[in-house]
Design a protein around this motif. Structure first.
Motif, PDB file in Angstrom:
ATOM      1  N   ASP A 103       0.829  -1.201   0.000  1.00  0.00           N
ATOM      2  CA  ASP A 103       0.000   0.000   0.000  1.00  0.00           C
ATOM      3  C   ASP A 103       0.865   1.254   0.000  1.00  0.00           C
ATOM      4  N   VAL A 104       1.973   1.221   0.748  1.00  0.00           N
ATOM      5  CA  VAL A 104       2.889   2.373   0.764  1.00  0.00           C
ATOM      6  C   VAL A 104       3.453   2.613  -0.628  1.00  0.00           C
ATOM      7  N   SER A 105       3.901   1.559  -1.289  1.00  0.00           N
ATOM      8  CA  SER A 105       4.455   1.706  -2.644  1.00  0.00           C
ATOM      9  C   SER A 105       3.384   2.169  -3.625  1.00  0.00           C
ATOM     10  N   ARG A 106       2.187   1.656  -3.493  1.00  0.00           N
ATOM     11  CA  ARG A 106       1.105   2.058  -4.393  1.00  0.00           C
ATOM     12  C   ARG A 106       0.783   3.536  -4.219  1.00  0.00           C
ATOM     13  N   ARG A 107       0.753   4.017  -2.986  1.00  0.00           N
ATOM     14  CA  ARG A 107       0.454   5.433  -2.752  1.00  0.00           C
ATOM     15  C   ARG A 107       1.555   6.336  -3.315  1.00  0.00           C
ATOM     16  N   ARG A 108       2.796   5.925  -3.163  1.00  0.00           N
ATOM     17  CA  ARG A 108       3.881   6.713  -3.739  1.00  0.00           C
ATOM     18  C   ARG A 108       3.789   6.717  -5.259  1.00  0.00           C
ATOM     19  N   GLU A 109       3.401   5.598  -5.829  1.00  0.00           N
ATOM     20  CA  GLU A 109       3.241   5.510  -7.280  1.00  0.00           C
ATOM     21  C   GLU A 109       2.162   6.454  -7.779  1.00  0.00           C
ATOM     22  N   ARG A 110       1.127   6.639  -6.979  1.00  0.00           N
ATOM     23  CA  ARG A 110       0.029   7.532  -7.339  1.00  0.00           C
ATOM     24  C   ARG A 110       0.288   8.986  -6.978  1.00  0.00           C
ATOM     25  N   GLY A 111       1.425   9.256  -6.357  1.00  0.00           N
ATOM     26  CA  GLY A 111       1.723  10.615  -5.942  1.00  0.00           C
ATOM     27  C   GLY A 111       1.085  10.988  -4.622  1.00  0.00           C
ATOM     28  N   GLU A 112       0.594  10.007  -3.858  1.00  0.00           N
ATOM     29  CA  GLU A 112      -0.032  10.261  -2.569  1.00  0.00           C
ATOM     30  C   GLU A 112       0.985  10.062  -1.446  1.00  0.00           C
ATOM     31  N   LYS A 113       0.684  10.632  -0.305  1.00  0.00           N
ATOM     32  CA  LYS A 113       1.576  10.514   0.845  1.00  0.00           C
ATOM     33  C   LYS A 113       1.299   9.211   1.574  1.00  0.00           C
ATOM     34  N   PRO A 114       2.323   8.371   1.810  1.00  0.00           N
ATOM     35  CA  PRO A 114       2.098   7.123   2.551  1.00  0.00           C
ATOM     36  C   PRO A 114       1.666   7.408   3.986  1.00  0.00           C
ATOM     37  N   ASP A 115       0.815   6.544   4.504  1.00  0.00           N
ATOM     38  CA  ASP A 115       0.293   6.711   5.850  1.00  0.00           C
ATOM     39  C   ASP A 115       0.260   5.344   6.524  1.00  0.00           C
ATOM     40  N   ILE A 116       0.815   5.252   7.728  1.00  0.00           N
ATOM     41  CA  ILE A 116       0.898   3.961   8.395  1.00  0.00           C
ATOM     42  C   ILE A 116      -0.474   3.437   8.791  1.00  0.00           C
ATOM     43  N   VAL A 117      -1.407   4.341   9.093  1.00  0.00           N
ATOM     44  CA  VAL A 117      -2.750   3.893   9.467  1.00  0.00           C
ATOM     45  C   VAL A 117      -3.424   3.202   8.285  1.00  0.00           C
ATOM     46  N   TYR A 118      -3.346   3.818   7.114  1.00  0.00           N
ATOM     47  CA  TYR A 118      -3.929   3.198   5.924  1.00  0.00           C
ATOM     48  C   TYR A 118      -3.223   1.886   5.585  1.00  0.00           C
ATOM     49  N   SER A 119      -1.912   1.844   5.767  1.00  0.00           N
ATOM     50  CA  SER A 119      -1.185   0.622   5.435  1.00  0.00           C
ATOM     51  C   SER A 119      -1.578  -0.535   6.358  1.00  0.00           C
ATOM     52  N   LEU A 120      -1.924  -0.217   7.596  1.00  0.00           N
ATOM     53  CA  LEU A 120      -2.309  -1.263   8.534  1.00  0.00           C
ATOM     54  C   LEU A 120      -3.736  -1.757   8.320  1.00  0.00           C
ATOM     55  N   THR A 121      -4.542  -0.967   7.639  1.00  0.00           N
ATOM     56  CA  THR A 121      -5.954  -1.334   7.455  1.00  0.00           C
ATOM     57  C   THR A 121      -6.323  -1.540   5.989  1.00  0.00           C
ATOM     58  N   CYS A 122      -5.347  -1.562   5.092  1.00  0.00           N
ATOM     59  CA  CYS A 122      -5.655  -1.653   3.664  1.00  0.00           C
ATOM     60  C   CYS A 122      -6.256  -2.999   3.283  1.00  0.00           C
ATOM     61  N   TRP A 123      -6.069  -4.005   4.132  1.00  0.00           N
ATOM     62  CA  TRP A 123      -6.555  -5.348   3.810  1.00  0.00           C
ATOM     63  C   TRP A 123      -8.028  -5.540   4.151  1.00  0.00           C
ATOM     64  N   ASP A 124      -8.652  -4.597   4.909  1.00  0.00           N
ATOM     65  CA  ASP A 124      -9.986  -4.860   5.437  1.00  0.00           C
ATOM     66  C   ASP A 124     -11.033  -5.005   4.332  1.00  0.00           C
ATOM     67  N   SER A 125     -10.846  -4.335   3.205  1.00  0.00           N
ATOM     68  CA  SER A 125     -11.799  -4.459   2.104  1.00  0.00           C
ATOM     69  C   SER A 125     -11.479  -5.646   1.195  1.00  0.00           C
ATOM     70  N   HIS A 126     -10.412  -6.367   1.495  1.00  0.00           N
ATOM     71  CA  HIS A 126     -10.029  -7.540   0.699  1.00  0.00           C
ATOM     72  C   HIS A 126      -9.953  -8.779   1.581  1.00  0.00           C
ATOM     73  N   LEU A 127     -10.672  -8.776   2.683  1.00  0.00           N
ATOM     74  CA  LEU A 127     -10.513  -9.833   3.678  1.00  0.00           C
ATOM     75  C   LEU A 127     -10.872 -11.207   3.119  1.00  0.00           C
ATOM     76  N   GLY A 128     -11.959 -11.291   2.344  1.00  0.00           N
ATOM     77  CA  GLY A 128     -12.363 -12.581   1.801  1.00  0.00           C
ATOM     78  C   GLY A 128     -11.312 -13.203   0.900  1.00  0.00           C
TER      79      GLY A 128
END
Length: 274
Positions: A103-128
């Motif tokens: 998620d950190v690499s993806r955000r940098r690729e998109r020009g967004e600022k990496p955030d540890i909170v988002y990186s820790l919860t990025c899996w919640d919408s892909h849990l299944g």
């Protein structure tokens, strides 16, 4: 018997019915790229850039990987019978930690600022999808463990050796047959795990695809670029082995570095058409 008059109905049917052709799939289509031997080194270079740009986040994940390795080592030397159980637990937690780095690499690729909170919860919408993929990996790991036990049973018919006995057996030149068979069996299962997961988890994060499609894509990437992916696997294994000396402290750096590099491996190996 009642006679059925089917002549009028038969006259209404076409002589040569047109076969049904399903419509083309909607959405972007993927292509498996042809990779060169320089690509793994580019992935490592881009991963190093991501690590340097988000040093604090990388350190957090590095500590997590180091703690997992130290726990596994402690169990192996003190309670070796529980090693496979702890390894299964690490295999359960590891992909979710790795997804945070993706998620950190993806955000940098998109020009967004990496955030540890988002990186820790990025899996919640892909849990299944993640749960299904982790289940597949755990099954492979359990089969790997069972196959290892069979190898030990064949070569140590007097009973399972202790931890010291295992280390002595591995490093003794008299047991070269055991070492060769054990390495072949371990290599086959390690290759299956690697081939199944090399790009599947980044793909789930990037495209929210199901675990089966992601695993099939990962296998296609592996077998379509077998020499390059074997080089990539060798680089990963070599860096991890170096990172384990001394006391696994190198995992603080190598763990997140390889996580970021794996994202770029996915982006380089799988191309999406609009």
């Amino acid at each position: 018997m009642t006679e059925i008059n089917s002549l009028p109905e038969a006259a209404d049917l076409p002589v040569n019915p047109v076969p049904y052709v399903p419509p083309p799939p909607e959405g972007p289509r993927r292509q498996i790229a042809v990779l060169g031997f320089a690509e793994p080194f580019r992935w490592l270079a881009r991963g190093a850039q991501d690590l340097w740009a988000a040093k604090g986040i990388a350190l957090f994940y590095g500590i997590c990987f180091w703690a997992m390795a130290m726990l596994l080592q402690a169990v192996f030397f003190r309670l070796p019978e529980y090693t496979m159980s702890i390894a299964s637990g690490c295999l359960l937690v590891g992909p979710f930690l790795a997804m945070g780095l993706y998620d950190v690499s993806r955000r940098r690729e998109r020009g967004e600022k990496p955030d540890i909170v988002y990186s820790l919860t990025c899996w919640d919408s892909h849990l299944g999808s993640m749960a299904m993929l982790v289940l597949v990996l755990i099954v492979l790991e359990l089969l790997w463990g069972r196959a290892s036990l069979v190898v030990f049973a064949v070569f140590f018919n007097t009973g399972m050796p202790s931890t010291a006995g295992v280390l002595q057996a591995v490093f003794s030149p008299e047991n070269w047959e055991f070492v060769m068979v054990y390495m072949v069996v371990g290599g086959v299962f390690a290759g299956l795990v690697f081939a199944t997961s090399v790009v599947s988890i980044p793909m789930i994060l990037d495209r929210d695809t199901d675990a089966i499609s992601a695993s099939i894509t990962s296998l296609q990437v592996f077998f379509n670029n077998l020499p390059v992916l074997l080089l990539w696997g060798a680089l990963i294994s070599g860096l991890v082995l170096v990172a384990l000396i001394p006391w696994g402290l190198g995992l603080l750096l190598v763990g997140p570095w390889l996580g970021h590099a794996t994202w770029h491996a996915y982006r380089g190996a799988v191309r999406w058409e609009a």
